[in-house]
Design a protein around this motif. Structure first.
Motif, PDB file in Angstrom:
ATOM      1  N   HIS A  30      74.487  -6.294  29.333  1.00  0.00           N
ATOM      2  CA  HIS A  30      74.408  -6.099  27.881  1.00  0.00           C
ATOM      3  C   HIS A  30      73.908  -4.712  27.463  1.00  0.00           C
ATOM      4  CE1 HIS A  30      75.279 -10.310  27.252  1.00  0.00           C
ATOM      5  NE2 HIS A  30      74.345 -10.607  28.142  1.00  0.00           N
ATOM      6  N   GLN A  33      74.719  -3.102  24.140  1.00  0.00           N
ATOM      7  CA  GLN A  33      74.234  -3.752  22.926  1.00  0.00           C
ATOM      8  C   GLN A  33      72.749  -3.478  22.667  1.00  0.00           C
ATOM      9  OE1 GLN A  33      75.430  -7.966  22.839  1.00  0.00           O
ATOM     10  NE2 GLN A  33      76.747  -7.474  24.573  1.00  0.00           N
ATOM     11  N   ARG A  73      68.989 -14.249  21.750  1.00  0.00           N
ATOM     12  CA  ARG A  73      69.416 -13.887  20.391  1.00  0.00           C
ATOM     13  C   ARG A  73      68.506 -12.821  19.799  1.00  0.00           C
ATOM     14  NH1 ARG A  73      70.025 -20.121  19.605  1.00  0.00           N
ATOM     15  NH2 ARG A  73      72.296 -20.373  19.742  1.00  0.00           N
ATOM     16  N   ARG A  78      71.591 -10.729  17.950  1.00  0.00           N
ATOM     17  CA  ARG A  78      72.888 -11.313  17.615  1.00  0.00           C
ATOM     18  C   ARG A  78      72.749 -12.805  17.357  1.00  0.00           C
ATOM     19  NH1 ARG A  78      77.409  -9.972  21.547  1.00  0.00           N
ATOM     20  NH2 ARG A  78      78.493 -11.242  20.015  1.00  0.00           N
TER      21      ARG A  78
END
Length: 101
Positions: A30, A33, A73, A78
């Motif tokens: 990830h 992100q 999250r 997100r």
């Protein structure tokens, strides 16, 4: 019962190593992100988030899976569905279990 394993503060199981390995795998998946911060800063943030949601789990406010989903999250910022969160975080528990020594 055939056996009982009690581990306190990394005495028998090197949990800190497993956490670092699992977190590195999560970062690899990830990284695009996440903010451009050193891995140590991101790990500190992950640990803070983990503690907050673990306390909720210990109080019985959420399930084990929900605490795992909620910390992902929050960490990634997100609004994953449960299925999306499970898929996105799957590398963490898999790597953690494979890294326990």
């Amino acid at each position: 019962m055939k056996a009982l394993l009690l581990d306190l503060d990394d005495t028998l199981v090197d949990e800190q190593r497993a956490v670092r390995q699992a977190f590195s795998a999560l970062l690899d998946r990830h990284r695009d992100q996440l903010p451009d911060l050193p891995e140590a800063a991101l790990l500190a943030r992950w640990r803070e988030i983990t503690l907050r949601h673990w306390v909720r789990y210990e109080r019985g406010e959420i399930s084990f899976l929900d605490q795992r989903r909620d910390r992902l999250r929050e960490f990634l910022g997100r609004a994953f569905t449960d299925a999306e969160a499970d898929a996105a975080v799957a590398v963490y528990p898999a790597t953690y279990l494979a890294s326990v020594r």
